[in-house]
Design a protein around this motif. Sequence first.
Motif, PDB file in Angstrom:
ATOM      1  N   LYS A 117      37.353 -55.281  25.501  1.00 41.15           N
ATOM      2  CA  LYS A 117      38.540 -55.100  26.333  1.00 41.15           C
ATOM      3  C   LYS A 117      38.334 -53.892  27.236  1.00 41.15           C
ATOM      4  O   LYS A 117      37.731 -52.898  26.836  1.00 41.15           O
ATOM      5  CB  LYS A 117      39.766 -54.839  25.452  1.00 41.15           C
ATOM      6  N   LYS A 118      38.845 -53.980  28.447  1.00 37.40           N
ATOM      7  CA  LYS A 118      38.905 -52.799  29.293  1.00 37.40           C
ATOM      8  C   LYS A 118      39.951 -51.852  28.715  1.00 37.40           C
ATOM      9  O   LYS A 118      40.988 -52.285  28.188  1.00 37.40           O
ATOM     10  CB  LYS A 118      39.293 -53.172  30.723  1.00 37.40           C
ATOM     11  N   ILE A 119      39.682 -50.562  28.791  1.00 38.95           N
ATOM     12  CA  ILE A 119      40.583 -49.546  28.253  1.00 38.95           C
ATOM     13  C   ILE A 119      41.189 -48.766  29.416  1.00 38.95           C
ATOM     14  O   ILE A 119      40.467 -48.283  30.288  1.00 38.95           O
ATOM     15  CB  ILE A 119      39.826 -48.589  27.311  1.00 38.95           C
ATOM     16  N   ILE A 158      43.664 -45.574  30.092  1.00 38.53           N
ATOM     17  CA  ILE A 158      44.310 -44.426  29.462  1.00 38.53           C
ATOM     18  C   ILE A 158      45.095 -43.653  30.507  1.00 38.53           C
ATOM     19  O   ILE A 158      44.552 -43.255  31.545  1.00 38.53           O
ATOM     20  CB  ILE A 158      43.265 -43.494  28.805  1.00 38.53           C
ATOM     21  N   LYS A 175      43.411 -55.873  28.126  1.00 41.58           N
ATOM     22  CA  LYS A 175      43.349 -54.423  28.306  1.00 41.58           C
ATOM     23  C   LYS A 175      43.857 -53.727  27.038  1.00 41.58           C
ATOM     24  O   LYS A 175      44.806 -54.175  26.405  1.00 41.58           O
ATOM     25  CB  LYS A 175      44.215 -53.977  29.483  1.00 41.58           C
ATOM     26  N   GLU A 176      43.211 -52.622  26.687  1.00 39.50           N
ATOM     27  CA  GLU A 176      43.747 -51.718  25.669  1.00 39.50           C
ATOM     28  C   GLU A 176      44.397 -50.559  26.415  1.00 39.50           C
ATOM     29  O   GLU A 176      43.737 -49.889  27.210  1.00 39.50           O
ATOM     30  CB  GLU A 176      42.640 -51.205  24.752  1.00 39.50           C
ATOM     31  N   HIS A 231      34.949 -42.883  22.585  1.00 41.13           N
ATOM     32  CA  HIS A 231      34.854 -43.448  23.922  1.00 41.13           C
ATOM     33  C   HIS A 231      34.352 -42.302  24.804  1.00 41.13           C
ATOM     34  O   HIS A 231      34.716 -41.137  24.578  1.00 41.13           O
ATOM     35  CB  HIS A 231      36.198 -43.922  24.466  1.00 41.13           C
ATOM     36  N   SER A 284      32.335 -47.742  24.694  1.00 40.58           N
ATOM     37  CA  SER A 284      33.086 -47.877  25.943  1.00 40.58           C
ATOM     38  C   SER A 284      32.918 -46.617  26.785  1.00 40.58           C
ATOM     39  O   SER A 284      33.129 -45.505  26.293  1.00 40.58           O
ATOM     40  CB  SER A 284      34.568 -48.109  25.647  1.00 40.58           C
ATOM     41  N   GLY A 292      36.626 -49.287  31.797  1.00 42.92           N
ATOM     42  CA  GLY A 292      38.033 -48.931  31.943  1.00 42.92           C
ATOM     43  C   GLY A 292      38.172 -47.616  32.677  1.00 42.92           C
ATOM     44  O   GLY A 292      37.221 -47.136  33.302  1.00 42.92           O
TER      45      GLY A 292
END
Length: 252
Positions: free
Chosen positions: A3-5, A7, A39-40, A166, A210, A233
């Motif tokens: 998943k793309k992250i 933040i 997405k996360e 990450h 990631s 991400g």
Amino acid sequence: MKKKIVIANWKMNHDFHETTSFLRNLLKKIFEQKINHNKEIIIAPSFPFLHISNHILQGSPLKIAAQNIHQMDKGSYTGEVSASMLKSIGISKVILGHSERRKFFCEKNNILLEKIKIALKYGFNIIFCIGETYFERNKNQQFNVIKDQLKHTVFHFSENEIKFFHIAYEPIWAIGTGKSATYQQAQKMHEFIRSLFLKKYGENISNKISILYGGSINNFNAKDFFLQKDIDGGLIGNFSLNLENFLKIIYS
């Protein structure tokens, strides 16, 4: 497929009302539009609002992170917050090594190494930031700087511990300046960072870790960055403060 992250690092922004209102409205949009399955999403509010933020997001797929911790377990460190304090209110993610912490609070690699140790002791997931200055890039030193930052911090840890990390690449010259690396420049650096993990830990870890981009991502350029092979991400600053802008980044 990872998943793309995404933040949201709110830094020293949003008071109690702004924080709670933003999170409730974000949750409403997320569930109404069902936009987060690929997405996360992690939110990093200011310290005073971590507990209420965690409570609001409880049971949702959205997660909360702290923006920093102190390197000591406890003691006479006025104004500081420990990993154990954060753990006691249900926080288990933390941003470490942000360029603003390095610049304004003189956090060097030796201090960050101790912060990583205490974070791992309490089972935190770590978003660890690395990046070069404009001067270092202008002198074509950016790859050596990144390699050195990892060598003296993250690369001290075992394969089992690396799963808690990450990595966020944030060119310091693009933080809060409105400037951004091109997505080609960012991809080249992310590819280099992944190659360092490959050399140090092997293919399995280099593929799984990631690596996020943190240099002035906004709702106009996020898609170009997220489409890059080695960009997993983004660590979003100013453009995460406005709900509509942040939603557009999540959509990207």
